[in-house]
Design a protein around this motif. Structure first.
Motif, PDB file in Angstrom:
ATOM      1  N   LYS A1123     -78.287 -66.489 -20.891  1.00  0.00           N
ATOM      2  CA  LYS A1123     -79.396 -65.646 -20.864  1.00  0.00           C
ATOM      3  C   LYS A1123     -80.635 -67.074 -20.635  1.00  0.00           C
ATOM      4  CE  LYS A1123     -79.078 -61.712 -20.456  1.00  0.00           C
ATOM      5  NZ  LYS A1123     -79.772 -60.274 -19.377  1.00  0.00           N
ATOM      6  N   VAL A1124     -81.767 -67.225 -20.785  1.00  0.00           N
ATOM      7  CA  VAL A1124     -83.210 -68.188 -20.774  1.00  0.00           C
ATOM      8  C   VAL A1124     -83.523 -67.648 -21.417  1.00  0.00           C
ATOM      9  CG1 VAL A1124     -85.017 -69.419 -20.250  1.00  0.00           C
ATOM     10  CG2 VAL A1124     -82.304 -69.061 -18.792  1.00  0.00           C
ATOM     11  N   LEU A1125     -83.877 -67.704 -23.024  1.00  0.00           N
ATOM     12  CA  LEU A1125     -85.174 -67.297 -23.874  1.00  0.00           C
ATOM     13  C   LEU A1125     -86.223 -68.261 -24.318  1.00  0.00           C
ATOM     14  CD1 LEU A1125     -85.855 -64.744 -26.411  1.00  0.00           C
ATOM     15  CD2 LEU A1125     -84.622 -66.896 -27.822  1.00  0.00           C
ATOM     16  N   ALA A1126     -87.605 -67.190 -23.291  1.00  0.00           N
ATOM     17  CA  ALA A1126     -88.381 -67.977 -23.422  1.00  0.00           C
ATOM     18  C   ALA A1126     -89.276 -67.459 -24.811  1.00  0.00           C
ATOM     19  CB  ALA A1126     -89.299 -68.251 -22.237  1.00  0.00           C
ATOM     20  N   VAL A1127     -89.892 -68.604 -25.518  1.00  0.00           N
ATOM     21  CA  VAL A1127     -90.877 -67.750 -27.215  1.00  0.00           C
ATOM     22  C   VAL A1127     -91.902 -68.206 -26.676  1.00  0.00           C
ATOM     23  CG1 VAL A1127     -91.041 -67.383 -28.663  1.00  0.00           C
ATOM     24  CG2 VAL A1127     -88.595 -67.391 -28.379  1.00  0.00           C
ATOM     25  N   ALA A1128     -93.358 -67.984 -26.797  1.00  0.00           N
ATOM     26  CA  ALA A1128     -94.423 -68.660 -26.128  1.00  0.00           C
ATOM     27  C   ALA A1128     -95.145 -68.340 -27.697  1.00  0.00           C
ATOM     28  CB  ALA A1128     -95.072 -68.137 -25.264  1.00  0.00           C
ATOM     29  N   GLU A1129     -96.412 -68.231 -28.386  1.00  0.00           N
ATOM     30  CA  GLU A1129     -97.023 -68.861 -29.404  1.00  0.00           C
ATOM     31  C   GLU A1129     -98.662 -68.702 -28.888  1.00  0.00           C
ATOM     32  OE1 GLU A1129    -100.191 -67.721 -31.612  1.00  0.00           O
ATOM     33  OE2 GLU A1129     -99.733 -69.721 -32.197  1.00  0.00           O
ATOM     34  N   HIS A1130     -98.761 -67.385 -28.180  1.00  0.00           N
ATOM     35  CA  HIS A1130    -100.782 -67.711 -27.342  1.00  0.00           C
ATOM     36  C   HIS A1130    -102.035 -67.887 -27.876  1.00  0.00           C
ATOM     37  CE1 HIS A1130     -99.666 -63.395 -27.387  1.00  0.00           C
ATOM     38  NE2 HIS A1130    -101.202 -63.287 -26.953  1.00  0.00           N
ATOM     39  N   SER A1131    -101.378 -67.080 -29.093  1.00  0.00           N
ATOM     40  CA  SER A1131    -102.872 -66.453 -30.140  1.00  0.00           C
ATOM     41  C   SER A1131    -103.360 -68.048 -29.857  1.00  0.00           C
ATOM     42  CB  SER A1131    -102.531 -66.221 -31.431  1.00  0.00           C
ATOM     43  OG  SER A1131    -101.977 -64.221 -30.386  1.00  0.00           O
ATOM     44  N   SER A1132    -103.103 -68.972 -30.573  1.00  0.00           N
ATOM     45  CA  SER A1132    -103.453 -70.224 -31.275  1.00  0.00           C
ATOM     46  C   SER A1132    -103.918 -70.872 -29.946  1.00  0.00           C
ATOM     47  CB  SER A1132    -103.674 -70.767 -32.119  1.00  0.00           C
ATOM     48  OG  SER A1132    -102.242 -70.957 -32.035  1.00  0.00           O
ATOM     49  N   LEU A1133    -102.369 -71.184 -28.703  1.00  0.00           N
ATOM     50  CA  LEU A1133    -102.492 -71.862 -27.847  1.00  0.00           C
ATOM     51  C   LEU A1133    -102.039 -70.671 -26.293  1.00  0.00           C
ATOM     52  CD1 LEU A1133     -99.685 -73.902 -29.455  1.00  0.00           C
ATOM     53  CD2 LEU A1133    -101.944 -75.441 -28.893  1.00  0.00           C
ATOM     54  N   ASN A1144     -90.739 -68.112 -14.978  1.00  0.00           N
ATOM     55  CA  ASN A1144     -90.426 -67.392 -14.791  1.00  0.00           C
ATOM     56  C   ASN A1144     -90.452 -67.635 -12.670  1.00  0.00           C
ATOM     57  OD1 ASN A1144     -90.516 -64.732 -15.542  1.00  0.00           O
ATOM     58  ND2 ASN A1144     -93.140 -64.995 -16.393  1.00  0.00           N
ATOM     59  N   LYS A1145     -91.129 -68.875 -12.115  1.00  0.00           N
ATOM     60  CA  LYS A1145     -90.958 -68.742 -11.154  1.00  0.00           C
ATOM     61  C   LYS A1145     -89.271 -69.507 -10.720  1.00  0.00           C
ATOM     62  CE  LYS A1145     -93.329 -72.669  -8.650  1.00  0.00           C
ATOM     63  NZ  LYS A1145     -94.276 -74.662  -8.657  1.00  0.00           N
ATOM     64  N   TRP A1146     -89.059 -70.060 -11.679  1.00  0.00           N
ATOM     65  CA  TRP A1146     -87.845 -70.733 -11.731  1.00  0.00           C
ATOM     66  C   TRP A1146     -86.728 -69.242 -11.800  1.00  0.00           C
ATOM     67  CZ3 TRP A1146     -87.788 -74.113  -7.630  1.00  0.00           C
ATOM     68  CH2 TRP A1146     -88.572 -75.004  -7.558  1.00  0.00           C
ATOM     69  N   VAL A1147     -86.433 -68.638 -12.679  1.00  0.00           N
ATOM     70  CA  VAL A1147     -85.663 -67.687 -13.269  1.00  0.00           C
ATOM     71  C   VAL A1147     -85.734 -66.889 -12.915  1.00  0.00           C
ATOM     72  CG1 VAL A1147     -83.864 -67.232 -15.941  1.00  0.00           C
ATOM     73  CG2 VAL A1147     -85.483 -69.453 -15.820  1.00  0.00           C
ATOM     74  N   LEU A1148     -84.449 -66.839 -12.786  1.00  0.00           N
ATOM     75  CA  LEU A1148     -84.330 -65.401 -11.677  1.00  0.00           C
ATOM     76  C   LEU A1148     -85.127 -63.741 -13.466  1.00  0.00           C
ATOM     77  CD1 LEU A1148     -81.211 -64.832  -9.733  1.00  0.00           C
ATOM     78  CD2 LEU A1148     -83.396 -65.018  -8.933  1.00  0.00           C
ATOM     79  N   PRO A1149     -85.283 -62.610 -13.154  1.00  0.00           N
ATOM     80  CA  PRO A1149     -86.103 -61.672 -14.679  1.00  0.00           C
ATOM     81  C   PRO A1149     -84.261 -61.114 -14.978  1.00  0.00           C
ATOM     82  CG  PRO A1149     -87.069 -61.156 -12.165  1.00  0.00           C
ATOM     83  CD  PRO A1149     -86.073 -62.284 -11.761  1.00  0.00           C
ATOM     84  N   LYS A1150     -82.947 -61.137 -14.390  1.00  0.00           N
ATOM     85  CA  LYS A1150     -81.966 -60.369 -15.137  1.00  0.00           C
ATOM     86  C   LYS A1150     -81.822 -61.728 -15.833  1.00  0.00           C
ATOM     87  CE  LYS A1150     -78.614 -62.529 -12.119  1.00  0.00           C
ATOM     88  NZ  LYS A1150     -77.311 -61.759 -11.107  1.00  0.00           N
ATOM     89  N   HIS A1151     -81.971 -62.778 -15.828  1.00  0.00           N
ATOM     90  CA  HIS A1151     -81.317 -63.877 -16.682  1.00  0.00           C
ATOM     91  C   HIS A1151     -82.905 -64.513 -17.770  1.00  0.00           C
ATOM     92  CE1 HIS A1151     -77.985 -65.024 -14.757  1.00  0.00           C
ATOM     93  NE2 HIS A1151     -78.743 -64.836 -13.300  1.00  0.00           N
ATOM     94  N   LEU A1152     -83.417 -63.743 -17.512  1.00  0.00           N
ATOM     95  CA  LEU A1152     -84.463 -64.039 -18.350  1.00  0.00           C
ATOM     96  C   LEU A1152     -85.435 -63.319 -19.629  1.00  0.00           C
ATOM     97  CD1 LEU A1152     -86.652 -66.233 -19.058  1.00  0.00           C
ATOM     98  CD2 LEU A1152     -89.023 -65.012 -17.344  1.00  0.00           C
ATOM     99  N   VAL A1153     -85.717 -63.975 -20.616  1.00  0.00           N
ATOM    100  CA  VAL A1153     -86.002 -62.764 -22.624  1.00  0.00           C
ATOM    101  C   VAL A1153     -86.612 -62.880 -21.977  1.00  0.00           C
ATOM    102  CG1 VAL A1153     -85.567 -62.214 -24.398  1.00  0.00           C
ATOM    103  CG2 VAL A1153     -83.599 -62.207 -22.563  1.00  0.00           C
ATOM    104  N   VAL A1154     -88.768 -63.129 -22.387  1.00  0.00           N
ATOM    105  CA  VAL A1154     -89.118 -63.221 -23.170  1.00  0.00           C
ATOM    106  C   VAL A1154     -90.051 -62.965 -24.064  1.00  0.00           C
ATOM    107  CG1 VAL A1154     -92.339 -63.870 -22.424  1.00  0.00           C
ATOM    108  CG2 VAL A1154     -89.928 -63.862 -20.455  1.00  0.00           C
ATOM    109  N   LEU A1155     -90.371 -63.519 -25.336  1.00  0.00           N
ATOM    110  CA  LEU A1155     -91.541 -62.895 -27.189  1.00  0.00           C
ATOM    111  C   LEU A1155     -92.446 -64.173 -26.597  1.00  0.00           C
ATOM    112  CD1 LEU A1155     -87.725 -62.727 -29.075  1.00  0.00           C
ATOM    113  CD2 LEU A1155     -89.180 -60.778 -27.878  1.00  0.00           C
ATOM    114  N   GLY A1156     -93.491 -63.139 -27.760  1.00  0.00           N
ATOM    115  CA  GLY A1156     -94.525 -63.364 -28.021  1.00  0.00           C
ATOM    116  C   GLY A1156     -95.862 -63.025 -27.459  1.00  0.00           C
ATOM    117  N   THR A1157     -95.749 -62.461 -25.697  1.00  0.00           N
ATOM    118  CA  THR A1157     -96.681 -62.423 -25.660  1.00  0.00           C
ATOM    119  C   THR A1157     -97.179 -60.603 -25.211  1.00  0.00           C
ATOM    120  OG1 THR A1157     -95.265 -60.935 -23.332  1.00  0.00           O
ATOM    121  CG2 THR A1157     -95.841 -63.442 -23.114  1.00  0.00           C
ATOM    122  N   THR A1158     -98.476 -60.484 -25.253  1.00  0.00           N
ATOM    123  CA  THR A1158     -98.970 -59.108 -25.475  1.00  0.00           C
ATOM    124  C   THR A1158     -97.508 -58.164 -24.698  1.00  0.00           C
ATOM    125  OG1 THR A1158    -101.397 -60.222 -25.042  1.00  0.00           O
ATOM    126  CG2 THR A1158    -101.268 -57.811 -25.225  1.00  0.00           C
TER     127      THR A1158
END
Length: 1316
Positions: A1123-1133, A1144-1158
């Motif tokens: 699993k690839v965990l990707a965390v972003a703080e987009h409110s101030s950045l 997202n361009k390189w990691v398949l969805p089944k391997h990707l967990v995204v946190l911090g988006t809307t």
């Protein structure tokens, strides 16, 4: 052989159903001319046998007896603590806690055993004492710990006094009334109650008192309201119940007594002739309850009844004196807890009027004298008027004459006089006052039975006096006896007792003195804990709050001195300032408070180098010295402390007059500390140091010889166990090294080394002191004696003792700041000696200590489990407890308790490890790794350790073939530090031009550049660019990278024989010291356009490692479930969303967990939960480096929340890679660069095998490009990535960014790779 005689045995007892300490047997064995050294006794659960010899004339006789106790006792409780020329006394505690007394001592009647009624507490005592506090004004030469306290105050309210409705008076009146009413039953009950009550007063048998209570309780039942005799009957029962309380401590008895008094008062409405008596009795009982429970509402009620009673006894009422004394006592108690001087002044007024009403030979005159003397002493402590002190002593001496033995209240006057004389000694310094004080305290204690309700007070008073005597005479037996009495005293005080704070304060001060004598951490931590508890019990405006603040501050300063805990020092200064505000002139405690604040400020200067603290310290000591004119007992301390500040002022400013003034004060202080004075070694040491400074200025050998002689003398008079041994031996070693440098005599050098070795081996000294001595030894011997390697090894061996596993995270890091530079200097010494493997071991053992200690707690114990399951489980449990303890939150009121708990855990961990080391195959378990194990880190790789020390700079290349040495002759530590400072200025928010750099850095860089030009002939293919270090920030940056290339990196490349390549090999850099803040991976020679003429990235793919340990792990291989965990703080950045798009361009969805988006909001707990399941993690957010507390460095994963290092390192992961697309994630603490405490290293520790981090802030537009290229390389096959190629991926990404667009140095240089 002469026949064996049977001695006379007197016995007494106490019984209690609730209080264990009040169940005991008192045996007095009487023998003429007893020879105490021959005493032998053996006690079992049921028997006692005793043998002793006695002398009559020239003949010696043998005495012995043996008997069976009536019931079981506790053999280990027996104590023989009271002896006379004709007897010895043994106290034994009963096994059963029971109300019923033994009918006799033994199971059978023995002719030689008699009842000893004189040993019983005199229950007719008319004194209910408020508890004493005593003064410990000075802990040692250097510090003062003050405490003030109330003395004996006596209410006149005994049951047999003519000022109360006494038992006898009531009985006579009652008989007449009974006769008139022919109430035969009531009369018999009254007579029986009076008989047993009076017999109890004579013989002390609790059974008699219980019978009296029973008869009078039954009698009361015959007088229902409104019977005219009910009030008198209530008074009888209440009085007997009060005595039951005094004997047993059973508060229910006192509460019932108070209720009876309340009922009686209702039967005596104004203007009843007995109302004044009843008010006095009720108020007295309430005051007794207040003394036991500390409820101030009860005290106020007592005062209210005393005031009403006083109004009913106008002059010339015979009981007015009694009412005045008791009101004065209650008002004084109110002052003790509220600090309102009007209460104290009114109390004095009451006592003075009472004294006028009791001219000689009035029976209550001694009560008035005792009470007045007590409040006068309190007034002296508040205002400093010596007339009050002298008047107090005069009245106490008169009272003592009126209370000859066996007067029941003699003990109170003895105690009060002892305290007053001790106070006089502390102000005037005449030792005879202190000796007389101790004499009076001992007599008071001897006259006090074990069960006496004020025994705790008398124990505490004697303990304080003995502690003071130790401070001025230095006999350790006095200190040990003092602490024993303090413990016994405190054990008799409940947590709710209103005077508990006084006992805690004095006990804590004695413990601190013991710590300074013996160096045991337990005493120090227990002292701080007691002082904190005492302070909590003294909220503002408590009159003794200043005392507690001062003493707590002093103890905290001591902790700082011993352990280097700077937080304790700052808290100490804060407490001292608050205390000083409470001691305006002419308060007698002001001098001690000034002295202690001055010392704390001096320590602050020593730690931080701020001259403001030094100047304020000197000002405090000058004022304190003025308040301590000769013969003040603490004048020597002020002289010593002022002299120390003057010496340091000379060192800072070079004013020779300051040094000579310092020496003059030191000499005067030495004259005031005779040979037996416990502070003499410190004073000798300080004078020696001042003379050492004088020698450095004048080079007069006689001055240096005097300094050495003083240090020798100090060491000779120090006890073997004294913690100052290490410091003084180290000072002696330094002075002898100075002598050697002047004379070149080898025996001076050897004597110096012997002194240093003795200092490090001083087992009773603190680890910090011994460590500092080892550092001094190593520094002095580095270039002059072969023992230097031994000295460095000693210092490194002591490191774990400074940063023990029992400390919390920040405390461990603070402790390691003392070791900054140790590893590098030790390695340079080993390099000088040609022992390159030892250099590697030094660097690995003495760097990253925090991480290596923490990793010990995470070591698998599988192998040990198969050998010794019990030891493995024990270590497992201890490691879990210690690791959790490292993350504990510091709660001030329980900090010392927690520290003690975790210190014990750490000690148990060490003991268990020692036990493991006795097993076959486990001799080296969790010990520092030997070189052959460290060398495994270089399997299939090459590692370059960059060592920078005070003495030299070098590279050590570790490979499978061994260690290769690459000297860096051009660059020095000063150069490296200047380069790091210049880089910091370049990267400041506003940037910099070289013209804005500090002049010394500008000069240093130019000097280094010139040196490189001079050396260029050694490198014919490469010449430094001939440009000025001026202009834009890019030019400054370019100069830094060029210097690094020419002086550090290029020599390594040449040694390795590397050539430019499109597919260069990997190389790991392990920088030490300030090298850790420089971009070694970006070194090169660049044109002004940014084109590289020489670039390290053309020769190698660079990775970093903080130590060798992360490279010892086996690389993990991912499977298809990763699993690839990707965390972003987009409110101030908002730019961080670009990172996610690239991933997202390189990691398949089944391997990707995204946190911090809307679409996928998150919390800190969500992040920590998912990271534990991820193989690869990516953080796109703010990163912050906290320079004050590195463990608060954090990733800002939410606009209003973050993940600190302290939370990251709690994780136990088995992950492959983390990409920290954030600012400052690989920036360490400049104070401890070798500990590598930053977010990237925390990720390595938590379990990630590789980390991509940043050395400083990165641009929003750069990060997405790096991320795109990095993951594109890593997932080039769109399958399972090989995370061991992360360094190649970053290398490729940076190269691509530099090629595709024009980049400044600060754009591409900050990205680095750490780990595998």
């Amino acid at each position: 052989m002469a026949s064996v005689k049977t001695p006379s045995v007197l016995w007494a007892q106490r019984s209690s159903a609730t209080i264990k300490q009040k169940n005991f047997i008192y045996l007095t064995v009487s023998v003429r001319g007893i020879i105490h050294s021959t005493l032998e006794y053996n006690i079992t659960n049921t028997t006692i046998s005793l043998k002793v010899n006695g002398r009559e004339g020239n003949e010696e006789h043998k005495y012995a007896f043996e008997l069976d106790f009536y019931a079981e006792v506790i053999p280990d409780s027996a104590s023989n603590n009271s002896s006379t020329p004709q007897s010895t006394t043994i106290v034994i505690f009963k096994k059963d806690i029971a109300h019923r007394s033994w009918p006799r001592l033994s199971k059978t009647t023995l002719a030689y055993v008699k009842t000893d009624w004189s040993r019983w507490e005199d229950d007719e005592s008319d004194d209910i004492d408020s508890d004493e506090k005593s003064s410990i004004d000075s802990i040692n030469t250097d510090r003062d710990s003050s405490s003030t306290g109330k003395k004996v105050k006596e209410p006149v309210c005994k049951s047999t006094s003519k000022f109360m409705i006494s038992i006898t008076t009531i009985t006579v009146a009652l008989k007449a009334k009974l006769k008139a009413t022919n109430s035969e039953k009531a009369g018999k009950l009254d007579r029986d109650g009076a008989f047993f009550y009076q017999r109890f007063q004579r013989l002390g048998e609790m059974a008699d008192l219980e019978k009296a209570v029973a008869y009078w309780r039954e009698e009361l039942g015959l007088f229902p309201a409104p019977h005219p005799n009910r009030g008198a009957s209530l008074n009888n029962l209440a009085t007997a119940l009060t005595f039951q309380f005094q004997q047993t401590g059973d508060l229910k008895k006192l509460e019932e007594s108070i209720q009876c008094h309340r009922d009686a008062l209702q039967l005596f409405p104004a203007p009843h002739q007995n109302r004044a008596y009843s008010l006095n009795n009720l108020a007295f009982a309430l005051f007794t309850q207040f003394q036991r429970q500390g409820d101030f509402e009860i005290l106020e009620e007592s005062i209210r009844y005393h005031r009403e009673g006083l109004k009913l006894t106008p002059v010339p009422h015979p009981n007015r004196g009694t009412s005045l004394i008791n009101l004065g006592l209650a008002l004084s108690a109110r002052f003790d807890h509220q600090g309102d001087l009007t209460n104290l002044e009114e109390s004095i007024q009451c006592y003075r009027e009472a004294l006028k009403l009791c001219p000689p030979p009035h029976p209550s005159r001694s009560n008035s004298l005792n009470g007045l003397s007590s409040v006068l002493l309190t007034q002296f402590e508040q205002k400093g008027d010596f007339e009050n002190l002298e008047e107090s002593i005069k009245y106490l001496r008169e009272a003592l004459k009126l209370r000859p033995a066996p007067h029941p209240n003699r003990i109170n006057t003895l105690n009060g006089l002892g305290i007053a004389l001790s106070t006089r000694f502390q102000q005037q310094g005449e030792i005879d006052n202190l000796k007389e004080s101790i004499q009076h305290h001992r007599e008071a204690l001897e006259l006090t039975p074990v069960s006496h309700h004020n025994r705790d007070t008398f124990l505490g008073s004697l303990a304080v006096a003995l502690c003071t005597y130790f401070e001025h005479k230095g006999d350790l037996k006095n200190l040990e006896e003092s602490i024993r009495f303090h413990r016994e005293s405190l054990a008799l005080r409940s947590a709710l007792h209103p005077k508990r704070s006084d006992f805690l304060n004095n006990f804590a001060s004695a413990l601190l003195i013991q710590f300074r004598q013996k160096g045991d951490d337990e005493s120090l931590e227990e002292s701080i804990q007691c002082h904190r508890e005492a302070l909590q019990l003294r909220p503002a405006p408590h009159p003794n709050r200043g005392e507690s603040l001062n003493n707590l501050a002093f103890a905290l300063s001591t902790r700082f001195e011993e352990k280097g805990d700077f937080e304790s020092l700052e808290e100490s200064i804060q407490c001292h300032r608050k205390a000083l505000e409470l001691y305006p002139a002419p308060n007698p405690n002001r001098n001690g408070s000034l002295n202690n604040l001055g010392l704390a400020l001096f320590a602050h200067f020593e730690q931080r180098g701020d001259l403001e603290s030094l100047e304020e310290s000197m000002q405090c000591h000058r004022e304190a010295l003025k308040l301590r004119p000769a013969p003040h007992p603490n004048r020597h301390g002020s002289l010593n402390n002022l002299a120390l500040t003057l010496s340091r002022c000379f060192e800072q400013k070079g004013d020779f007059a300051n040094l000579m003034e310092s020496i003059r004060y030191h000499r005067e202080g030495l004259e005031l500390t005779p040979a037996t004075h416990p502070s003499r070694p410190s004073v000798l040491n300080n004078l020696a140091l001042a003379l050492y400074n004088q020698f450095n200025q004048q080079e007069d050998l006689s001055v240096l010889h005097e300094a050495i002689g003083l240090l020798w003398e100090a060491l000779q008079i120090l006890p073997e166990y004294h913690p100052l041994h290490s410091l003084l031996s180290s000072q002696l070693g330094t002075a002898l090294m100075k002598l050697y440098s002047t004379t070149s005599q080898p025996h001076h050098l050897e004597a110096a080394i012997d002194a240093f070795r003795g200092s490090v081996n001083a087992q009773f000294s603190s680890s910090l002191s011994r460590f500092q001595s080892a550092i001094t030894w190593a520094r002095e011997a580095h270039s002059s004696h072969p023992s230097a390697l031994e000295a460095y090894q000693c210092a490194i061996d002591l490191l774990p003792h400074l940063s023990t596993l029992g400390l919390h995270l920040q405390a461990r890091q603070d402790a390691l700041r003392n070791a900054n530079g140790l590893a590098c200097n030790a390695a340079s010494c080993a390099i000088d000696a040609g022992d390159l493997e030892q250099a590697i071991k030094f660097l690995e053992t003495a760097r990253g200590v925090f991480w290596s200690q923490s990793l010990q707690l995470r070591t698998p114990f599988d192998h040990l489990q198969s050998k010794s399951p019990l030891l493995a489980q024990k270590l497992h449990d201890l490691s879990n407890a210690l690791e959790q303890g490292s993350f504990r939150h510091k709660k001030r009121l329980t900090m010392e308790q927690e520290a003690s708990h975790f210190r014990h855990l750490a000690e148990e961990w060490n003991r268990t490890l020692e036990e493991v080391h006795t097993l076959d195959e486990f001799q080296d378990f969790l010990l520092p790794k030997p070189f052959h194990e460290l060398k495994r880190a270089s399997i299939n790789r090459q590692i370059v350790i960059l060592n920078v020390s005070t003495y030299r700079c070098d590279g050590l290349i570790l490979s499978e073939n061994g260690v290769t040495h690459v000297p860096f002759p051009i660059i020095t530590m000063k150069h490296v530090i200047d380069l790091a400072k210049a880089l910091h200025l370049v990267l400041s928010p506003n940037g910099t031009r070289s013209a804005d750099m500090p002049e010394q850095i500008h000069i240093a860089m130019r000097s280094l550049h010139d040196e490189l030009h001079n050396q260029s002939r050694l490198h014919p293919k490469i010449h430094p660019q001939n440009h000025h270090i001026s202009g834009t920030r890019a030019e400054v940056f370019r100069s830094i990278l060029e210097i690094l290339w020419l002086s550090v990196v290029h020599p390594v490349i040449c040694e390795l024989g590397l050539q430019r390549s499109d597919s260069p090999p990997r190389l790991w850099w392990c920088p030490t010291g300030p090298f850790a803040f420089l971009p070694i991976h970006a070194a090169g020679i660049f044109e002004s356009s940014g084109i590289a003429l020489e670039d390290v990235s053309d020769y190698v793919i660079s990775s970093y490692t903080p130590t060798l340990n992360p490279l010892l792990a086996q690389p993990s291989q991912l499977d298809d479930t990763f699993k690839v965990l990707a965390v972003a703080e987009h409110s101030s950045l908002p730019g961080t969303l670009n990172d996610l798009q690239r991933i997202n361009k390189w990691v398949l969805p089944k391997h990707l967990v995204v946190l911090g988006t809307t679409e996928s909001p998150t919390t800190v707990e969500d992040v920590l939960s998912h990271i534990s399941r991820a193989s690869i993690a990516h953080f796109a957010c703010h990163g912050t480096q906290n320079n004050e507390n590195p463990f608060k460095s954090a990733l800002q994963v939410l606009p209003d929340d973050h993940v600190e290092i302290s939370r990251i390192i709690k994780l136990r992961l088995n992950a492959s890679l983390v990409f920290l697309s954030a600012c400052e994630t690989a920036t360490g603490d400049v104070k401890i660069p070798d500990e590598a405490v930053h977010i990237a290293s925390a990720m390595l520790f938590a379990g990630f095998q590789g980390v991509v981090g940043t050395m400083w802030s990165i641009g929003d537009e750069d990060a997405p490009d790096i991320v795109d290229s990095f993951y594109g390389y890593l997932f080039k096959n769109r399958s399972t990535p090989d995370t061991t190629e992360a360094a190649q991926a970053l290398h490729f990404a940076v190269k691509k960014m530099r090629k595709d667009k024009k980049c400044s140095f600060e754009d591409w240089v900050p990205f680095i790779h750490l780990g595998l």
